[in-house]
Write a protein that holds these residues in place. Structure first.
Motif, PDB file in Angstrom:
ATOM      1  N   GLU A 193       0.856  -1.183   0.000  1.00  0.00           N
ATOM      2  CA  GLU A 193       0.000   0.000   0.000  1.00  0.00           C
ATOM      3  C   GLU A 193       0.896   1.239   0.000  1.00  0.00           C
ATOM      4  OE1 GLU A 193      -3.183   0.075  -0.323  1.00  0.00           O
ATOM      5  OE2 GLU A 193      -3.717  -2.019   0.077  1.00  0.00           O
ATOM      6  N   PRO A 194       0.379   2.415  -0.395  1.00  0.00           N
ATOM      7  CA  PRO A 194       1.221   3.625  -0.415  1.00  0.00           C
ATOM      8  C   PRO A 194       1.320   4.274   0.962  1.00  0.00           C
ATOM      9  CG  PRO A 194      -0.946   4.159  -1.261  1.00  0.00           C
ATOM     10  CD  PRO A 194      -0.961   2.669  -0.964  1.00  0.00           C
ATOM     11  N   LEU A 195       1.535   3.473   1.995  1.00  0.00           N
ATOM     12  CA  LEU A 195       1.354   3.926   3.373  1.00  0.00           C
ATOM     13  C   LEU A 195       2.558   3.637   4.257  1.00  0.00           C
ATOM     14  CD1 LEU A 195      -2.242   2.470   3.987  1.00  0.00           C
ATOM     15  CD2 LEU A 195      -1.677   4.821   3.306  1.00  0.00           C
ATOM     16  N   VAL A 196       2.701   4.458   5.285  1.00  0.00           N
ATOM     17  CA  VAL A 196       3.503   4.148   6.460  1.00  0.00           C
ATOM     18  C   VAL A 196       2.550   4.150   7.652  1.00  0.00           C
ATOM     19  CG1 VAL A 196       5.303   4.966   8.028  1.00  0.00           C
ATOM     20  CG2 VAL A 196       5.676   5.054   5.561  1.00  0.00           C
ATOM     21  N   HIS A 197       2.537   3.046   8.394  1.00  0.00           N
ATOM     22  CA  HIS A 197       1.670   2.908   9.564  1.00  0.00           C
ATOM     23  C   HIS A 197       2.433   3.330  10.817  1.00  0.00           C
ATOM     24  CE1 HIS A 197      -1.307   0.426   7.320  1.00  0.00           C
ATOM     25  NE2 HIS A 197      -0.230   0.054   6.649  1.00  0.00           N
ATOM     26  N   VAL A 198       1.719   3.957  11.737  1.00  0.00           N
ATOM     27  CA  VAL A 198       2.297   4.410  13.003  1.00  0.00           C
ATOM     28  C   VAL A 198       1.601   3.659  14.144  1.00  0.00           C
ATOM     29  CG1 VAL A 198       2.799   6.376  14.499  1.00  0.00           C
ATOM     30  CG2 VAL A 198       2.694   6.696  11.998  1.00  0.00           C
ATOM     31  N   TYR A 199       2.393   2.998  14.976  1.00  0.00           N
ATOM     32  CA  TYR A 199       1.873   2.275  16.134  1.00  0.00           C
ATOM     33  C   TYR A 199       2.418   2.929  17.400  1.00  0.00           C
ATOM     34  CZ  TYR A 199       0.744  -1.271  12.643  1.00  0.00           C
ATOM     35  OH  TYR A 199       0.248  -1.929  11.542  1.00  0.00           O
ATOM     36  N   GLU A 200       1.628   2.872  18.477  1.00  0.00           N
ATOM     37  CA  GLU A 200       2.026   3.507  19.731  1.00  0.00           C
ATOM     38  C   GLU A 200       1.867   2.540  20.894  1.00  0.00           C
ATOM     39  OE1 GLU A 200      -0.246   7.047  20.313  1.00  0.00           O
ATOM     40  OE2 GLU A 200       0.952   8.234  18.902  1.00  0.00           O
ATOM     41  N   THR A 254      -0.269   8.507   3.979  1.00  0.00           N
ATOM     42  CA  THR A 254      -0.010   8.235   2.571  1.00  0.00           C
ATOM     43  C   THR A 254       1.277   8.942   2.163  1.00  0.00           C
ATOM     44  OG1 THR A 254      -2.379   8.051   2.128  1.00  0.00           O
ATOM     45  CG2 THR A 254      -0.924   8.408   0.228  1.00  0.00           C
ATOM     46  N   VAL A 255       2.216   8.176   1.596  1.00  0.00           N
ATOM     47  CA  VAL A 255       3.525   8.733   1.261  1.00  0.00           C
ATOM     48  C   VAL A 255       3.829   8.670  -0.231  1.00  0.00           C
ATOM     49  CG1 VAL A 255       4.532   8.306   3.537  1.00  0.00           C
ATOM     50  CG2 VAL A 255       4.596   6.497   1.803  1.00  0.00           C
ATOM     51  N   LEU A 256       2.955   8.025  -1.014  1.00  0.00           N
ATOM     52  CA  LEU A 256       3.130   7.948  -2.462  1.00  0.00           C
ATOM     53  C   LEU A 256       1.827   8.347  -3.136  1.00  0.00           C
ATOM     54  CD1 LEU A 256       4.904   4.470  -2.772  1.00  0.00           C
ATOM     55  CD2 LEU A 256       5.997   6.710  -3.003  1.00  0.00           C
ATOM     56  N   ASP A 257       1.921   9.109  -4.229  1.00  0.00           N
ATOM     57  CA  ASP A 257       0.710   9.428  -4.981  1.00  0.00           C
ATOM     58  C   ASP A 257       0.240   8.180  -5.732  1.00  0.00           C
ATOM     59  OD1 ASP A 257       1.696   9.510  -7.931  1.00  0.00           O
ATOM     60  OD2 ASP A 257       3.125  10.803  -6.891  1.00  0.00           O
ATOM     61  N   SER A 258      -1.014   8.179  -6.161  1.00  0.00           N
ATOM     62  CA  SER A 258      -1.620   6.980  -6.745  1.00  0.00           C
ATOM     63  C   SER A 258      -0.928   6.539  -8.028  1.00  0.00           C
ATOM     64  CB  SER A 258      -3.110   7.210  -7.000  1.00  0.00           C
ATOM     65  OG  SER A 258      -3.319   8.324  -7.850  1.00  0.00           O
ATOM     66  N   ALA A 259      -0.480   7.491  -8.855  1.00  0.00           N
ATOM     67  CA  ALA A 259       0.172   7.129 -10.114  1.00  0.00           C
ATOM     68  C   ALA A 259       1.496   6.416  -9.863  1.00  0.00           C
ATOM     69  CB  ALA A 259       0.395   8.380 -10.968  1.00  0.00           C
ATOM     70  N   PHE A 315       2.351   4.803  -7.108  1.00  0.00           N
ATOM     71  CA  PHE A 315       2.047   3.515  -6.481  1.00  0.00           C
ATOM     72  C   PHE A 315       1.621   2.485  -7.527  1.00  0.00           C
ATOM     73  CE2 PHE A 315      -1.342   0.877  -4.420  1.00  0.00           C
ATOM     74  CZ  PHE A 315      -0.480   0.058  -3.715  1.00  0.00           C
ATOM     75  N   GLU A 316       0.730   2.854  -8.427  1.00  0.00           N
ATOM     76  CA  GLU A 316       0.256   1.907  -9.440  1.00  0.00           C
ATOM     77  C   GLU A 316       1.375   1.516 -10.396  1.00  0.00           C
ATOM     78  OE1 GLU A 316      -2.494   0.280  -9.549  1.00  0.00           O
ATOM     79  OE2 GLU A 316      -3.304   1.299  -7.788  1.00  0.00           O
ATOM     80  N   ARG A 317       2.235   2.451 -10.713  1.00  0.00           N
ATOM     81  CA  ARG A 317       3.373   2.137 -11.586  1.00  0.00           C
ATOM     82  C   ARG A 317       4.290   1.108 -10.927  1.00  0.00           C
ATOM     83  NH1 ARG A 317       4.605   7.098 -12.300  1.00  0.00           N
ATOM     84  NH2 ARG A 317       6.469   7.227 -10.994  1.00  0.00           N
ATOM     85  N   GLY A 318       4.480   1.233  -9.629  1.00  0.00           N
ATOM     86  CA  GLY A 318       5.369   0.332  -8.916  1.00  0.00           C
ATOM     87  C   GLY A 318       4.827  -1.072  -8.748  1.00  0.00           C
ATOM     88  N   ASN A 339       0.918  -6.691  -9.219  1.00  0.00           N
ATOM     89  CA  ASN A 339       1.481  -7.446  -8.106  1.00  0.00           C
ATOM     90  C   ASN A 339       1.078  -6.733  -6.824  1.00  0.00           C
ATOM     91  OD1 ASN A 339       2.996  -8.743  -6.169  1.00  0.00           O
ATOM     92  ND2 ASN A 339       4.920  -8.684  -7.303  1.00  0.00           N
ATOM     93  N   ARG A 340       0.142  -7.315  -6.108  1.00  0.00           N
ATOM     94  CA  ARG A 340      -0.390  -6.641  -4.916  1.00  0.00           C
ATOM     95  C   ARG A 340       0.606  -6.565  -3.773  1.00  0.00           C
ATOM     96  NH1 ARG A 340      -4.041 -10.690  -1.614  1.00  0.00           N
ATOM     97  NH2 ARG A 340      -2.980 -12.659  -2.013  1.00  0.00           N
ATOM     98  N   GLU A 341       1.743  -7.254  -3.903  1.00  0.00           N
ATOM     99  CA  GLU A 341       2.765  -7.222  -2.860  1.00  0.00           C
ATOM    100  C   GLU A 341       3.780  -6.104  -3.058  1.00  0.00           C
ATOM    101  OE1 GLU A 341       4.554 -11.050  -2.313  1.00  0.00           O
ATOM    102  OE2 GLU A 341       2.674 -12.119  -2.651  1.00  0.00           O
ATOM    103  N   GLU A 342       3.646  -5.351  -4.128  1.00  0.00           N
ATOM    104  CA  GLU A 342       4.624  -4.319  -4.464  1.00  0.00           C
ATOM    105  C   GLU A 342       3.948  -2.962  -4.645  1.00  0.00           C
ATOM    106  OE1 GLU A 342       7.813  -4.698  -4.485  1.00  0.00           O
ATOM    107  OE2 GLU A 342       8.003  -6.872  -4.413  1.00  0.00           O
TER     108      GLU A 342
END
Length: 328
Positions: A249-256, A272-277, A279-282, A291-294
């Motif tokens: 996902e184009p995300l960084v998760h924060v846990y506390e 969200t740290v990446l724009d959709s274009a 992310f989809e390119r990657g 590839n849903r893992e990338e």
């Protein structure tokens, strides 16, 4: 999407970043002067000279120099960590873990050929196999330790370093296994108590209590839920937050937590740290298949002043964000 920090850099630095290709882990040096990226496909480590200045609310980042570290001991490099300001451990998916001393002085915008000062070999019959991310720390006893994620045998091995220079592998053990399925990232809390490991195929992060005697049968004490394919991860300086890069996902998760990471918990924030274009390119291969893992961020680190988060992925070799915007 949280705002990026635009960083100042020379054209040769930009060119080196564009040429690095697929990246994996990323790491600041203890003195905060260097930042190293794993150049996976090009079989090199890209060493960057960095300066971080200004207040926490509006830090300024300059990348002023670079060096391409190449070696017979660097293959499909995935993991990087510093043992001191000039010594790094490199985990290569196709072989071994190798330790290198970086050259003294200016990086000089050059390619530097190096020989490992020590290695932890990998094969079907040795401790290390398909090594990926690595983590190092020095305990109160003064002994340096190296942790290695062995991706496809689903283990973390522990290696005590010793010898005249303190960097020679002296003793090894199978340290962690339970709950792990493709351990893809690892970090140790600053107080040395907690070991956090990204478990790619179980879609979570397992936390092990280092104050216990760790071994093959040790169960995780805690779990972080919610990331699709967790990869790089880091504790904040007070060990009360963990940042987790989500490769799916184009995300960084924060846990506390309050410092005790026992039990199960969900993220308190996902930025969200990446724009959709991008992310989809990657996440789209040459045949147009998804590839849903990338696609998402791979490596993540926090600079030693706690002001800046750096991350990397294939489509974005380097991006910076203020920790103020990440933490919210």
């Amino acid at each position: 999407m949280i705002p990026r920090l635009e960083f100042a850099a020379t054209q040769p630095v930009h060119d080196a970043l564009r040429a690095v290709g697929r990246t994996e882990d990323i790491r600041f040096s203890p003195d905060n002067r260097l930042l190293v990226l794993a150049g996976f496909r090009r079989r090199l480590c890209l060493v960057l000279g960095v300066r971080i200045e200004g207040p926490a609310e509006d830090p300024r980042v300059t990348v002023h120099d670079f060096l391409e570290l190449v070696s017979p001991g660097i293959g499909l490099v995935h993991g990087i960590d510093f043992l001191d300001d000039r010594t790094i451990a490199v985990g290569n998916r196709d072989g071994q873990v190798a330790l290198f001393t970086l050259p003294v002085g200016e990086l000089g915008g050059r390619r530097f050929q190096a020989e490992p000062i020590a290695t932890v070999p990998g094969s079907l019959t040795r401790w290390v196999r398909s090594p990926g991310s690595v983590a190092t720390w020095q305990g109160e006893d003064g002994v340096r330790r190296l942790l290695v994620c062995n991706n496809y045998i689903h283990t973390v091995t522990g290696h005590v370093l010793g010898g005249p220079d303190g960097f020679r592998p002296a003793r090894a053990s199978f340290l962690l296994h339970r709950g792990l399925r493709i351990p893809d990232g690892i970090t140790v809390s600053h107080d040395g108590r907690w070991i956090a490991v990204s478990s790619h195929a179980t879609h979570d992060v397992k936390l092990f209590d280092g104050s216990r005697n760790l071994g093959w049968r040790t169960s995780p004490a805690g779990v972080l839920r919610g990331a699709a394919y967790p990869h790089g991860l880091r504790f904040t300086a007070d060990d009360r937050r963990i940042l987790v890069a989500d490769a799916g996902e184009p995300l960084v998760h924060v846990y506390e937590s309050d410092g005790d990471w026992s039990g199960a918990r969900d993220s308190v924030r996902a930025v969200t740290v990446l724009d959709s274009a991008t992310f989809e390119r990657g996440r789209t291969d040459k045949a147009g298949q998804t590839n849903r893992e990338e696609g998402g961020p791979k490596g993540v680190d926090i600079d030693r002043s706690g002001r800046v988060m750096a991350l990397t992925c294939q489509e974005e070799p380097l991006a910076f964000f203020s920790m103020a915007s990440v933490a919210g």
